[in-house]
Enzyme design. Structure first.
Site, mmCIF file in Angstrom:
data_model
loop_
_atom_site.group_PDB
_atom_site.id
_atom_site.type_symbol
_atom_site.label_atom_id
_atom_site.label_comp_id
_atom_site.label_asym_id
_atom_site.label_seq_id
_atom_site.Cartn_x
_atom_site.Cartn_y
_atom_site.Cartn_z
ATOM 1 N N GLY A 64 7.597 -5.197 -4.925
ATOM 2 C CA GLY A 64 7.116 -3.828 -4.789
ATOM 3 C C GLY A 64 8.160 -2.794 -5.157
ATOM 4 N N ASP A 87 7.461 3.036 -0.985
ATOM 5 C CA ASP A 87 7.989 4.076 -1.883
ATOM 6 C C ASP A 87 8.855 3.515 -3.005
ATOM 7 O OD1 ASP A 87 10.255 3.313 -0.546
ATOM 8 O OD2 ASP A 87 10.676 5.260 0.360
ATOM 9 N N ARG A 143 21.213 -8.171 -7.490
ATOM 10 C CA ARG A 143 21.260 -9.458 -6.796
ATOM 11 C C ARG A 143 21.205 -10.584 -7.815
ATOM 12 N NH1 ARG A 143 16.832 -10.291 -2.210
ATOM 13 N NH2 ARG A 143 15.332 -10.772 -3.838
ATOM 14 N N ARG A 174 9.755 -18.671 -5.025
ATOM 15 C CA ARG A 174 9.576 -18.728 -3.570
ATOM 16 C C ARG A 174 8.418 -19.655 -3.248
ATOM 17 N NH1 ARG A 174 11.050 -12.940 -2.255
ATOM 18 N NH2 ARG A 174 11.819 -12.121 -4.217
ATOM 19 N N ASP A 192 7.151 -15.877 1.625
ATOM 20 C CA ASP A 192 7.651 -15.161 0.440
ATOM 21 C C ASP A 192 9.159 -14.963 0.522
ATOM 22 O OD1 ASP A 192 6.528 -13.491 2.600
ATOM 23 O OD2 ASP A 192 7.449 -11.834 1.527
ATOM 24 N N ASP A 208 16.633 -12.654 0.958
ATOM 25 C CA ASP A 208 16.060 -11.484 1.621
ATOM 26 C C ASP A 208 16.651 -11.221 3.002
ATOM 27 O OD1 ASP A 208 14.734 -10.624 -0.517
ATOM 28 O OD2 ASP A 208 12.715 -10.903 0.265
HETATM 29 P P1 AMP Z 1 10.070 -8.135 2.708
HETATM 30 O O1 AMP Z 1 9.447 -8.362 4.043
HETATM 31 O O2 AMP Z 1 11.188 -7.134 2.685
HETATM 32 O O3 AMP Z 1 10.478 -9.408 2.082
HETATM 33 O O4 AMP Z 1 8.966 -7.465 1.784
HETATM 34 C C1 AMP Z 1 7.613 -7.816 1.803
HETATM 35 C C2 AMP Z 1 6.865 -7.102 0.694
HETATM 36 O O5 AMP Z 1 6.957 -5.687 0.827
HETATM 37 C C3 AMP Z 1 7.356 -7.415 -0.698
HETATM 38 O O6 AMP Z 1 6.221 -7.467 -1.521
HETATM 39 C C4 AMP Z 1 8.222 -6.225 -1.025
HETATM 40 O O7 AMP Z 1 8.329 -6.012 -2.402
HETATM 41 C C5 AMP Z 1 7.464 -5.093 -0.371
HETATM 42 N N1 AMP Z 1 8.298 -3.927 -0.017
HETATM 43 C C6 AMP Z 1 9.214 -3.843 0.971
HETATM 44 N N2 AMP Z 1 9.753 -2.603 1.017
HETATM 45 C C7 AMP Z 1 9.159 -1.879 0.034
HETATM 46 C C8 AMP Z 1 9.278 -0.514 -0.437
HETATM 47 N N3 AMP Z 1 10.116 0.349 0.130
HETATM 48 N N4 AMP Z 1 8.502 -0.143 -1.472
HETATM 49 C C9 AMP Z 1 7.650 -1.002 -2.053
HETATM 50 N N5 AMP Z 1 7.490 -2.269 -1.659
HETATM 51 C C10 AMP Z 1 8.231 -2.711 -0.636
HETATM 52 MG MG MG Z 2 10.935 -10.482 0.640
#
Ligand code: AMP
Ligand code: MG
Length: 487
Positions: free
Chosen positions: A94, A127, A178, A185, A254, A264
Site C-alpha cells: 500500500g 496515506d 529495504r 510471503r 503477509d 516487517d
Molecule cells: P502491515 O501490518 O504493516 O504489514 O501492513 C498491512 C497492510 O497495510 C499492507 O498491505 C500495507 O501495505 C498496508 N499499509 C500499512 N500502512 C499503510 C499506509 N500508511 N498507507 C498505505 N498502506 C499501508
Molecule cells: Mg506487512
C-alpha cells in the site's frame, strides 16, 4: 527537475516481468527535498552500490524512488494475508514499491524495496506515507537482528522526505530502503491461490524454489519439498527469536516470508522480564502474538501456506491434504530441536550432556526467571560471568535466591563453557526505552542517540566500556511498554 540519464546499477525487473499478475507498475511520489538520515555502507558495498554515489543528490533520488535506473520497473506487489486470523484476499504494497532485484557480491539475488514511497493501488484507506521514527525503528531493529545472526531483511538507508505525515500529530516523513532475499510471503501464495490460476501458483512456487530452496527441485514432489523447506526455515527462525526474547508483534501471514527472513518490523519489541505472555502491540488485545505463542502461530501460518499450495501437492486433493498434514507435523520437532540446541549453547552446556538432564534444568530455569521477573538478556549475559566463577551479577536478579542457588549448583556441575556463552548471549539488544529515546530525538532532528544505539546493537556480543547503559533494563519509571501498528 534534473534529467540526468538514469544509471544502470544492474537492477533487474525479474518479478515484474515474470509475475505481471501480481505486480502493478507504479512510481514513487515526488520527494522535493530528500535528506539522508542513515546509510548502511557495508550493505551498499555488498550490493555493488557506491556509498559515495548513494549520498549524492542522484543517489538520494534513487533511495526515494524518484530516479529509476535503466532496466528497472518499480512495482507494487500484490499479496493476500490472514490478519489476526481473518483472511483478507487483497492486501499488497500500500505504501511500498519493489524497485527491482540486484545480484549481490555473493551472487545472490536481492530485492531493493522502498517503504513509505506514497500511495499505491493497494493503499485502501492508508496515506502511503511513513514517518521518520518507525522507519528508523525498522532500520535499527533489523540491523540488530542481523548482527545477532538472525535471518532478516536488511536496511540500506532511511531518507527524510521533508513532507509532514499526519498521525496522532504531524511527524516528519521518511522512506526506508529495504533489502531482502525476496519479498515472497505466505500471503503471496494465498493471493496466487485465490486467483484460481494454478499455473500462476505453480510458477510462483517454482520461482521460490529457484530463489530460496533450490534443493527442493530435485525432490520427487518439488512443491511439497518447498513446503518442507519453508517449515524448516521458519522453525529455525522462530526458535532464534525465542532465544533472544524477540516479539514480532504482528505475525500475520503477509508478514511471514518464504525465505525464512524476519520481515516487517512494526510493533515488534524485545522482552525484558521473562514472561511467555509478553505482548507489546496495542492492537493485540487477545495476545494472539504474545512471545510464548510465536511457535504455535508460525505453525498456524504454515497451515495457511499448505492450503494455498494444495493443488500443487497432488492432483488428488485428499491425498494432497494428507501429505500436507504429515509435513506440517514435522514443525514441532524441528522447532524444539533448534530451540533446545540454542538453549544448551546459552547455558554453555557441553555436547555430551544428556537431554534427560538438560530439559528439566531448562524448564526449572524458565520458571525461576518468570517467578522473579528476571531480565532475559541480562540474565544470560551474567550467566557467562557465573560460569567464570562469579555468580553474584546473575544471582542479584532473583527474588528467589534459594531457588537460584540450587539451580546454579546443578548447572555448574555440568561444566558450562563461558566462552561459548559470550558468543550467543548478547550484551546489547535494542531495548525498548533506548529505542524510544533514540527515535524521539531523531524525530526532533538529533540523530546522535540513534547512532550510538545502532553502534551498540550492531556488535551485540562485544562488550565495551562506556556502554553499560545499553546493557541495562529499562528504569522502573519507563512503565509498561506499548507499541503501535499503522506506523
Ligand atoms: P502491515 O501490518 O504493516 O504489514 O501492513 C498491512 C497492510 O497495510 C499492507 O498491505 C500495507 O501495505 C498496508 N499499509 C500499512 N500502512 C499503510 C499506509 N500508511 N498507507 C498505505 N498502506 C499501508
Ligand atoms: Mg506487512
Amino acid at each position: 527537475m534534473s534529467v540526468a540519464p538514469a544509471p544502470a546499477l544492474g537492477l533487474d525487473d525479474r518479478f515484474a516481468r515474470e509475475f505481471g499478475e501480481m505486480a502493478v507498475p507504479w512510481r514513487a511520489q515526488e520527494v522535493p527535498d530528500p535528506r539522508l538520515l542513515v546509510l548502511n555502507e557495508p550493505l551498499a558495498a555488498e550490493l555493488g552500490l557506491d556509498p559515495a554515489w548513494l549520498r549524492s543528490s542522484d543517489g538520494l533520488r534513487l533511495l526515494v524512488g524518484n530516479l529509476v535506473p535503466r532496466g528497472a520497473t518499480p512495482v507494487a506487489q500484490a499479496y493476500a494475508g490472514h490478519q489476526f486470523g481473518g483472511f483478507v484476499p487483497r492486501l499488497g504494497d500500500g505504501r511500498a514499491l519493489l524497485l527491482g532485484e540486484v545480484v549481490d557480491a555473493g551472487g545472490a539475488l536481492r530485492d531493493l524495496h522502498l517503504k513509505g514511497a506514497g500511495r499505491t493501488p493497494f493503499a485502501r484507506g492508508g496515506d502511503g506515507q511513513a514517518a521518520v521514527g518507525p522507519m528508523l525503528r525498522e532500520y535499527v531493529v533489523s540491523e540488530a537482528m542481523h548482527a545477532l545472526g538472525i535471518p532478516t531483511t536488511r536496511s540500506l538507508a532511511v531518507v527524510a522526505t521533508g513532507r509532514p505525515v499526519r498521525r496522532e500529530t504531524l511527524l516528519p516523513g521518511a522512506v526506508l530502503a529495504r533489502v531482502a532475499s525476496s519479498h515472497l510471503r505466505v500471503g503471496s501464495f494465498e493471493y496466487a491461490r485465490v486467483t484460481g490460476d494454478v499455473d500462476l501458483l505453480r510458477r510462483l512456487a517454482d520461482h521460490a524454489i529457484a530463489r530460496h530452496h533450490p534443493g527442493a527441485a530435485a525432490a520427487e514432489r518439488p512443491h511439497l519439498a518447498l513446503f518442507d523447506a519453508v517449515i524448516a526455515a521458519q522453525a529455525s527462525l522462530v526458535a532464534r527469536w525465542m532465544l533472544v526474547g524477540f516479539v514480532h508483534g504482528v505475525m500475520n501471514t503477509d508478514n511471514m516470508t518464504i525465505s525464512g527472513e524476519t520481515i516487517d518490523y512494526g510493533p515488534c519489541a524485545f522482552m525484558e522480564a521473562f514472561d511467555p505472555g509478553t505482548v507489546y502491540s496495542s492492537i493485540d488485545a487477545g495476545g494472539r502474538y504474545a512471545y510464548g505463542n510465536q511457535p504455535v502461530v508460525a505453525q498456524w501460518n504454515l497451515a495457511r501456506l499448505a492450503e494455498a499450495l494444495l493443488p500443487l501437492f497432488d492432483d488428488d486433493q485428499e491425498q494432497a491434504v494428507e501429505l500436507a498434514v504429515a509435513s506440517l507435523g514435522a514443525f514441532g520437532g524441528q522447532y524444539s530441536a533448534a530451540w533446545s540446541a540454542g538453549m544448551r549453547a546459552k547455558l554453555g552446556l557441553p555436547d555430551g550432556v544428556d537431554d534427560a538432564v538438560t530439559a528439566p534444568l531448562v524448564d526449572e530455569l524458565l520458571a525461576l526467571l518468570q517467578h522473579s521477573h528476571v531480565d532475559h538478556t541480562s540474565f544470560f549475559r551474567h550467566l557467562g560471568t557465573a560460569a567464570r566463577g562469579d555468580a553474584e551479577p546473575a544471582r542479584g536478579l532473583f527474588l528467589d535466591l534459594e531457588g537460584f542457588d540450587a539451580w546454579a549448583q546443578r548447572w555448574r556441575a555440568l561444566g558450562p563453557a563461558a566462552a561459548v556463552m559470550d558468543r550467543v548471549n548478547p550484551a546489547y539488544i535494542p531495548r525498548n526505552h533506548l529505542v524510544e529515546e533514540a527515535l524521539a530525538a531523531a524525530t526532533d532532528g538529533d540523530l546522535e542517540p540513534f547512532e550510538r544505539l545502532l553502534d551498540a546493537v550492531t556488535a551485540p556480543y562485544d562488550e565495551r566500556p562506556g556502554l553499560q547503559r545499553y546493557a541495562a533494563p529499562a528504569p522502573q519509571d519507563f512503565g509498561a511498554y506499548r507499541t503501535f501498528c499503522g506506523t
